[in-house]
Design an enzyme around this catalytic site. Structure first.
Site, mmCIF file in Angstrom:
data_model
loop_
_atom_site.group_PDB
_atom_site.id
_atom_site.type_symbol
_atom_site.label_atom_id
_atom_site.label_comp_id
_atom_site.label_asym_id
_atom_site.label_seq_id
_atom_site.Cartn_x
_atom_site.Cartn_y
_atom_site.Cartn_z
ATOM 1 N N HIS A 1 6.703 26.840 -3.765
ATOM 2 C CA HIS A 1 7.204 28.206 -3.964
ATOM 3 C C HIS A 1 6.839 28.689 -5.363
ATOM 4 C CE1 HIS A 1 9.802 28.358 -0.303
ATOM 5 N NE2 HIS A 1 9.666 27.041 -0.412
ATOM 6 N N ASP B 1 8.255 30.951 -7.091
ATOM 7 C CA ASP B 1 9.455 31.147 -7.922
ATOM 8 C C ASP B 1 10.212 29.836 -8.158
ATOM 9 O OD1 ASP B 1 9.918 31.188 -5.187
ATOM 10 O OD2 ASP B 1 11.546 32.632 -5.265
ATOM 11 N N GLU C 1 15.271 21.422 8.033
ATOM 12 C CA GLU C 1 15.551 20.957 6.671
ATOM 13 C C GLU C 1 17.067 20.794 6.519
ATOM 14 O OE1 GLU C 1 14.664 23.814 3.637
ATOM 15 O OE2 GLU C 1 14.770 22.369 2.000
ATOM 16 N N GLY D 1 14.652 30.193 3.045
ATOM 17 C CA GLY D 1 16.042 30.502 2.719
ATOM 18 C C GLY D 1 17.020 29.631 3.479
ATOM 19 N N HIS E 1 10.003 27.176 7.617
ATOM 20 C CA HIS E 1 10.937 26.150 7.155
ATOM 21 C C HIS E 1 11.879 25.840 8.318
ATOM 22 C CE1 HIS E 1 9.831 27.470 3.106
ATOM 23 N NE2 HIS E 1 10.487 26.449 2.597
ATOM 24 N N HIS F 1 2.743 23.398 0.372
ATOM 25 C CA HIS F 1 4.103 23.955 0.364
ATOM 26 C C HIS F 1 4.673 23.932 -1.051
ATOM 27 C CE1 HIS F 1 8.081 24.400 2.755
ATOM 28 N NE2 HIS F 1 8.351 24.630 1.469
ATOM 29 N N ASP G 1 7.346 21.456 -2.870
ATOM 30 C CA ASP G 1 8.384 22.450 -2.586
ATOM 31 C C ASP G 1 8.655 23.316 -3.821
ATOM 32 O OD1 ASP G 1 9.964 23.815 -0.840
ATOM 33 O OD2 ASP G 1 11.651 22.419 -0.882
HETATM 34 ZN ZN LIG Z 1 10.220 25.330 0.794
#
Ligand SMILES: [Zn+2]
Length: 361
Positions: free
Chosen positions: A20, A22, A206, A176, A203, A18, A296
């Site tokens: 990202h 970006d 969270e 998101g 996701h 996991h 993350d």
């Molecule tokens: Zn994430």
């Protein structure tokens, strides 16, 4: 017993499911690309820029955490930039002995300067492939739909993920802001991926409660859950923190061996957990949920895979066997074919640990 040190954690073979694309850029790369593309940045020094991202992220709220992505996405708008960022993500992984990595992103964010979705996908996959050929790190790419966008966009992303599955895409995700955006709104996209026999991670739990995890699993067919911090709501503990009983959802997650993509430091930054001491990870681990450890967003959360595992080892008293088990949990849960997973477990991870044990015995 071999003592676990930060240096040892850096040397053990690691798996990251996991992260990202970006959220893990090198600050230097952001500065160089921003100059090429004429994008204004709040800082011109790499270290100060990294601190700016981290400070922005560390405000105890997921919507605030997500703000910094506007800046990284602004420079991820050409094929060259995307190729380079993907390539560097693999080099960074290799530098800390990650042997398998799954990176995720939302392709629709990268069309602001005229790239097509296919152009975006091809650039990212080409960077990952170049990195992999140079380092031997294996990878899979996950396409994210965004919770706050129209479900029709999610369906388009689902189709994209399925179209690219023989080219390096291994799964589909929903990311998101969570509150107010339930996964089941995007159920059509998930059903599309399900009907195509695709892999799904979502996701969930969270920034929102266990309801979100339940929807991800039972409405959307998730095979893995990102974060799952709020699964704790489905467990009853006594005053010593011992598990007394659990609800049917937690029991399902445990019994079906649903992999949980735990991101410790990011959870502290978004406020998903108040502190490492109160994070549910050690409880999930003790009661044999299939937990994995993840970064993350390396840039926003000022972290690395080494730092996440070292933090867990130190904070929760994990030994080398525990770290190996968590790594094998992750490799078992990867979205690549079973045969390749077994090969990585037996020929890379277990042998890597064995070699270190012999060396340090
Ligand atoms: Zn994430």
């Amino acid at each position: 017993m071999i003592p676990v040190t930060e240096d040892l954690v850096r040397r053990i073979p690691k798996v990251l499911l996991h992260e990202h694309l970006d959220g893990g850029l090198r600050p230097n790369t952001i500065l160089e690309l921003a100059e090429q593309l004429g994008v204004d940045l709040p800082e011109s020094d790499p270290e100060r820029l990294a601190t700016w991202f981290h400070r922005g992220a560390d405000r105890g709220s997921l919507p605030l955490y997500l703000e910094g992505f506007g800046t990284t996405i602004a420079i991820m708008q050409t094929a060259d930039a995307l190729e380079r960022i993907a390539y560097e993500a693999i080099l960074d992984a290799a530098a800390e002995n990650i042997v398998y990595i799954e990176l995720r992103f939302h392709p629709g964010y990268h069309t602001q300067r005229g790239l097509s979705l296919e152009g975006v996908m091809n650039a990212v996959l080409s960077g990952l492939d170049r990195g992999s050929r140079e380092t031997g790190v294996e990878y899979g790419l996950i396409v994210c739909a965004m919770r706050n966008m129209d479900p029709s966009v999610s369906l388009e992303m689902a189709e994209l993920a399925v179209n690219y599955r023989n080219k390096g895409v291994v799964g589909f995700d929903l990311a998101g802001e969570e509150a107010g955006h339930p996964p089941k709104k995007h159920v059509e996209a998930f059903h599309y991926v399900q009907r195509a026999n695709g892999n799904i991670t979502i996701h969930a739990g969270e920034a929102f409660g266990k309801e979100s995890i339940w929807q991800a699993l039972q409405w959307c067919g998730a095979h893995r859950i990102g974060h799952a911090t709020h699964l704790l709501e489905d467990m009853v503990l006594d005053e010593n923190g011992k598990l007394v009983s659990m609800g049917t959802l937690a029991q399902y997650v445990l019994d079906k061996r649903i992999p949980l993509e735990i991101c410790l430091l990011s959870n502290i930054h978004t406020g998903a957990a108040e502190s490492l001491a109160t994070h549910p990870f050690p409880l999930y681990w003790r009661y044999r949920f299939r937990v994995t450890l993840n970064t993350d967003n390396r840039l926003m959360s000022n972290t690395t895979m080494t730092k996440e595992m070292w933090t867990a080892a130190r904070e929760y008293n994990l030994d080398l066997d525990d770290l190996e088990k968590i790594t094998i949990n992750a490799m078992k849960s990867a979205f690549i074919p079973h045969k390749r997973r077994l090969k990585l477990i037996y020929e890379t991870i277990k042998t890597g640990y064995q070699k270190l044990r012999l060396e340090l015995a």
